[in-house]
Design an enzyme around this catalytic site. Structure first.
Site, mmCIF file in Angstrom:
data_model
loop_
_atom_site.group_PDB
_atom_site.id
_atom_site.type_symbol
_atom_site.label_atom_id
_atom_site.label_comp_id
_atom_site.label_asym_id
_atom_site.label_seq_id
_atom_site.Cartn_x
_atom_site.Cartn_y
_atom_site.Cartn_z
ATOM 1 N N SER A 88 35.632 3.066 81.283
ATOM 2 C CA SER A 88 36.791 2.995 82.191
ATOM 3 C C SER A 88 37.810 4.075 81.881
ATOM 4 C CB SER A 88 37.468 1.626 82.066
ATOM 5 O OG SER A 88 37.967 1.445 80.748
ATOM 6 N N HIS A 112 31.609 2.489 86.925
ATOM 7 C CA HIS A 112 32.664 1.672 86.339
ATOM 8 C C HIS A 112 32.764 0.349 87.090
ATOM 9 C CE1 HIS A 112 37.208 0.941 85.573
ATOM 10 N NE2 HIS A 112 36.467 0.258 84.729
ATOM 11 N N GLU A 134 33.421 2.018 90.675
ATOM 12 C CA GLU A 134 33.798 3.424 90.796
ATOM 13 C C GLU A 134 32.605 4.277 90.370
ATOM 14 O OE1 GLU A 134 38.585 3.641 90.102
ATOM 15 O OE2 GLU A 134 37.353 3.261 88.322
ATOM 16 N N ASN A 147 42.667 2.969 87.498
ATOM 17 C CA ASN A 147 43.529 3.028 86.325
ATOM 18 C C ASN A 147 44.557 4.153 86.417
ATOM 19 O OD1 ASN A 147 42.298 0.835 85.200
ATOM 20 N ND2 ASN A 147 41.030 1.977 83.771
#
Length: 601
Positions: free
Chosen positions: A435, A456, A468, A506
């Site tokens: 991540s 991800h 992702e 993120n």
């Protein structure tokens, strides 16, 4: 400077004038009339006043149909509402709420005029979310009576109201409007005067980052919006939300925030200026980041930027069976996802015992799903039978896809990819579930970097729809297509992004969390008030401090450090308060204390 007074007798705020009958002003008027207040709606436009009456009639009629009002209550509410095109109609108001356009000149003109109209004991409130309440108060003849009263759109539905004090505001005035907000069934949060206050102060920084991400070409508008909806549980993606708010409005708010903070993260992304000056302001104009059926319509339509659908193709590489390397929570979740989708899974851990324990945890998860009616006991049993645990990576020799799901340690991942390169067949795709770490480093540890990609998954993997898909500069089209089609086949939503810190989710989420910590660090608001503001005003499933304590403050700090190192932006530097808590061992729920304390299990 005038001295705030707290000894001024206050009226019970039964008669209220709302200046500005756009969407927000009309919504506020509805809330007030339905809760027993006499309301005068004032707008210089006869058409706006007429629309407000029509809107109120329609909204109260819907409430009757849904059993939320009786017919008699509706008629009483409508009787309490009148409109005018003259500010003089506010003369008998206990409270005036101004919701005119976000312009100092317009608002100052209104407040100066009201000084000569309203009673000396009347409270004047501005609905601004971007402009200085203090500046507006200083221009008033009675600055101690001026404050901010920031409702959220749609006002009848949204529970949050930010009550904004300037250094001039009398505490009794704050107490009076706070009591009013509670009477209206709202959740008032007391805040000081700074652009954006709490909710918009955090929200608009995040929206600006999303606009900049789109403008850079890093990800498509559809993938950015889907990533934040599916990865964070948000009701809308950031670019769709900018269109709803109004691109021009967002630009105004961000300009005010930047003027106060000088933080580059608040400097409006150039695309906001370009869209605003082209008249592409979002839903209200029929086009912004997306194109809509008509001005004001919520329905987006296809345009030249809409991705073309691709005909189904066979994956470039066979992906059966699938190998999962790891035995932790994420490895177990991913193995369960593939097994439930019909794939044979080789679950490889460092020892036979770890692998067997991981399969047992998957079995317990499948049993819980069956108990809750999400699958049948027979289907759960078949899925578990598809998982073969092993304590040797050599057993991944025949897999078509090998996913690494071990701890976030770059040296350990690099070593594992070297092993997978030697073990797996030449056509296998090798994927990392990292991540936060660079996928390219894993790829360069192999002799086949063109077959290495990021996948991800989000935790818990069986429940979360998002994956992702992270391409490096060396990833082949075949490997990319294989992974995207595989994600769709197992019921996940793939979004494309490049190999840089944070990927999509993120990179947008953690600066927002970091800014929330800075608000607490600066004593602007408490964790409880900030969490309430983002849940009630932003529609977030969790407030930022709830989420930080769940994720782990150490994990959050590591991601924020990675973002700061990657982009070298001072605004991304981790908040010192977060660093201090981590240094003290206060890591969140897992240690029993983070931003809050938790009962020991």
């Amino acid at each position: 400077m005038a001295t705030p007074r707290s000894d001024i007798p206050l009226s019970p705020l039964r008669t209220i004038a709302v200046v500005g009958l756009g969407t927000m002003g009309t919504g506020i008027a509805e809330v007030l009339t339905r809760n027993g207040r006499r309301v005068t709606g004032i707008d210089i436009s006869e058409a706006a006043a007429t629309r407000a009456v029509t809107t109120l009639r329609a909204a109260t009629a819907r409430a009757v149909r849904r059993g939320r009002l009786t017919g008699r209550e509706r008629e009483a509410a409508l009787a309490r509402f009148r409109t005018s095109t003259e500010l003089g109609a506010a003369a008998d108001a206990d409270l005036v709420i101004e919701v005119a356009p976000e312009s100092y000149e317009i608002k100052q003109q209104i407040f100066r005029a009201l000084d000569g109209i309203v009673r000396p004991d009347a409270i004047l409130a501005t609905g601004t979310n971007a402009l200085s309440v203090t500046r507006l108060a200083a221009d008033s003849a009675r600055p101690e009576r001026v404050l901010g009263l920031h409702f959220f759109n749609p006002a009848p539905a949204m529970k949050l109201v930010e009550v904004v004090s300037s250094v001039l505001t009398a505490p009794a005035a704050v107490a009076a409007v706070t009591r009013l907000a509670l009477d209206l069934g709202k959740e008032p949060v007391a805040v000081g005067d700074r652009p954006g206050f709490v909710a918009d102060g955090l929200l608009f920084g995040y929206l600006n980052q999303a606009a900049a991400m789109y403008e850079s070409g890093y990800a498509s508008r559809e993938d950015i919006d889907a990533a934040m909806r599916l990865g964070c549980g948000l009701p809308m993606g950031p670019l769709a939300l900018l269109d709803l708010i109004g691109v021009d409005t967002a630009r105004t708010v961000l300009e005010a925030m930047y003027a106060a903070s000088h933080d580059r993260l608040h400097a409006p992304a150039p695309v906001l200026k370009q869209l605003s000056e082209a008249g592409l302001t979002g839903r209200k104009s029929g086009r912004g980041f997306y194109t809509y059926e008509a001005p004001g319509s919520p329905a987006a339509v296809r345009d030249t930027l809409t991705p073309e659908g691709t005909a189904a193709q066979a994956p470039a590489h066979p992906v059966r069976p699938v190998g999962v390397a790891g035995s932790g929570t994420m490895a177990c979740g991913i193995a369960e996802v593939f097994a439930r989708a019909g794939h044979e899974v080789v679950l490889a851990a460092r020892t036979e015992e770890k692998a067997a324990a991981a399969k047992a945890r998957i079995g317990a998860s499948l049993a819980r799903s069956a108990d809750r009616g999400r699958t049948t006991a027979e289907a759960a049993g078949r899925a578990l039978d598809r998982i073969r645990p092993t304590g040797s990576y050599d057993d991944l020799a025949d897999v078509g896809l090998a996913l690494e799901a071990i701890a976030e340690d770059l040296d350990a991942k690099r070593q594992l990819f070297t092993t997978l390169d030697k073990v797996c067949g030449p056509g296998a795709v090798l994927a990392t579930t990292t991540s936060s770490l660079p996928v390219i480093v894993c790829a360069r540890a192999t002799s086949r970097p063109q077959n290495v990609i990021g996948m991800h998954f989000f935790n818990p993997a069986p429940a979360m729809k998002l994956v992702e898909v992270v391409r490096t500069v060396l990833t082949s089209d075949e490997a990319h297509r294989t992974v995207r089609e595989l994600c769709a086949a197992i019921g996940k939503h793939p979004v494309d992004c490049g190999d840089r810190a944070g990927f999509i989710v993120n990179a947008l989420l953690f600066p927002y969390l970091n800014n929330a910590v800075k608000m607490v660090q600066e004593h602007y608001a408490s964790p409880d008030d900030i969490d309430a503001a983002m849940r009630l005003g932003g529609g977030y499933p969790m407030g930022p401090f709830e989420l930080l304590d769940v994720v782990g403050l150490d994990v959050s700090l590591a991601i924020e450090r990675a973002l700061h190192h990657e982009f070298r932006d001072p605004g991304l530097a981790p908040a010192p308060l977060l660093e201090h808590l981590v240094a003290a061992g206060c890591l969140g729920r897992k240690t029993g204390r983070g931003f809050r304390e938790y009962a020991k299990r």
